[in-house]
Design an enzyme around this catalytic site. Structure first.
Site, PDB file in Angstrom:
ATOM      1  CG  ASP A 205      -0.165   0.205   2.535  1.00  0.00           C
ATOM      2  OD1 ASP A 205       1.072   0.240   2.526  1.00  0.00           O
ATOM      3  OD2 ASP A 205      -0.823   0.338   3.579  1.00  0.00           O
ATOM      4  CG  ASP A 207       1.487   3.169   4.784  1.00  0.00           C
ATOM      5  OD1 ASP A 207       0.428   2.679   5.197  1.00  0.00           O
ATOM      6  OD2 ASP A 207       2.432   2.470   4.355  1.00  0.00           O
ATOM      7  CG  ASP A 292      -3.209   2.448   5.228  1.00  0.00           C
ATOM      8  OD1 ASP A 292      -4.322   2.078   4.797  1.00  0.00           O
ATOM      9  OD2 ASP A 292      -2.397   1.680   5.764  1.00  0.00           O
TER      10      ASP A 292
END
Ligand code: ATP
Ligand code: MN
Ligand code: MN
Length: 368
Positions: A205, A207, A292
């Site tokens: 992902d 962040d 995120d």
């Protein structure tokens, strides 16, 4: 015999926050096996054995040379019997029969598949496994299951999400996030944290930490609809609350585990493929990317940055060090000195290390 000069095993700290761990891992053979063992214990919710293997992996990642004899690990911390057995077998046989057994284990394989879906953790996997489900195909076929909104998105974008995020994609998303945030909050600071800040070239992902200097706090930012999927968790931080003592606790920032739609211009590198794909409209020109987003008040920014940069193991050891060596409590919001009964303010990560009496460790040296 060639020895690495200035390396003294007995001086290696048991805390990874007192070691410098780059991405240069000479002992991948061992650490891969440890990580399989640790993951299997995580799936069995055996935290103690799980941490034992994660700590050992982290020590070997730090070693400036490859381990070739048992003598090489003499005097190192975190080398318990279970760990030594695995090392010994890899030295002698080239692989670990225990780790191999685990990777072929039915329960492990199912949990590995289940937890690869965004929104599915150990608890859900356990439930599905108990119901007799073994593969993702079986899960998808079972119409009686009630999936959460997050899990539905996880299945919908599964193929995109299991393919790694590249540095180039992270940079592209970073531009989008920065531009979008700045149209709402012109002074906001947007920083990439997580693995990319530690210098990794791929990630599962991206962040981001977002803060707005000054008194202005905007808790509306995440509600403005820039995302494909967004599960907004409102801030639960209460002023003056003591830092959490739980080692793996979630923090209380307003955050969003999101999926972003990244448009990618289609490159016609192969004229065959374009002529075969007759209907151009059917070619997907975007990729779903896990992002995120964490919103922090400005005065907690340094703590949030330290916590969200990781690695996870580095963060665990920072907290453990604070608790056991300094009688302090550290979390992603604050550092509390229990002797003095005061909160220690910090405007930078360097100041937090100083409060803890630690030498500064650069982000790319936190790959513990
Ligand atoms: P990857 O490349 O796989 O994403 P990563 O190191 O970036 O690796 P993440 O899971 O994205 O891993 O987490 C980044 C950091 O943020 C970790 O150090 C982790 O401890 C912290 N973190 C992740 N999720 C949470 C959460 N819900 N609450 C608090 N901290 C978290
Ligand atoms: Mn990450
Ligand atoms: Mn993350």
């Amino acid at each position: 015999e060639p020895e690495v000069p200035s390396f003294i095993a007995s001086k290696v700290s048991q805390y990874s926050c007192q070691r410098k761990t780059t991405l240069n891992n000479y002992n991948k053979k061992f650490t891969d096996a440890f990580e399989i063992m640790a993951e299997n214990y995580e799936f069995k919710e055996n935290e103690i054995f799980c941490l034992e293997f994660l700590r050992a992996a982290s020590v070997l990642k730090f070693l400036p040379f490859p381990v070739t004899r048992m003598k090489d690990i003499q005097g190192l911390p975190c080398m318990g019997d279970r760990v030594r057995d695995v090392i010994e077998e890899i030295i002698e046989e080239g692989e670990s029969s225990r780790a191999k057994e685990v990777s072929n284990d039915e329960r492990y394989k199912s949990f590995k598949q289940f937890t690869s879906v965004f929104g599915v953790g150990v608890k859900t996997s356990e439930k599905w496994y108990r119901m007799g489900l073994r593969t993702l195909e079986e899960v998808k076929a079972d119409k009686t299951l009630k999936l959460s909104k997050m899990q539905k998105a996880g299945f919908l974008y599964y193929e995109d999400l299991i393919s790694c995020v590249s540095k180039a994609e992270a940079d592209a998303v970073s531009l989008i996030v920065k531009n979008t945030v700045c149209t709402f909050l012109p002074d906001a600071l947007v920083t990439i944290t997580g693995g990319f800040r530690r210098g990794k070239s791929t990630g599962h992902d991206i962040d981001f930490l977002i803060t707005n200097p000054g008194p202005e706090e905007d808790d509306e930012l995440l509600h403005k609809g820039l995302l494909l999927y967004c599960d907004i968790i409102e801030s639960t931080f209460v002023k003056e609350q003591l830092p959490s003592r739980k080692v793996d606790a979630m923090d209380n920032f307003q955050k969003c585990f999101a999926i972003l739609k990244l448009y990618q211009p289609r490159v016609n590198s192969n004229s065959y493929s374009t002529s075969k794909n007759f209907d151009m409209a059917e070619v997907k020109d975007w990729k779903a990317i896990r992002v995120d987003l964490v919103i922090t008040p400005f005065e907690q920014y340094a703590y949030a940055l330290l916590g969200w940069t990781g690695s996870r193991q580095f963060g665990r050891d920072l907290r453990r060090y604070a608790t056991h060596e300094k009688k302090m409590i550290l979390d992603n919001h604050a550092l509390y000195d229990r002797r003095e009964r005061i909160f220690l303010k910090a405007g930078s990560e360097e100041e937090i290390f100083t409060h803890l009496g630690l030498d500064y460790v650069e982000p790319w040296e936190r790959n513990a």
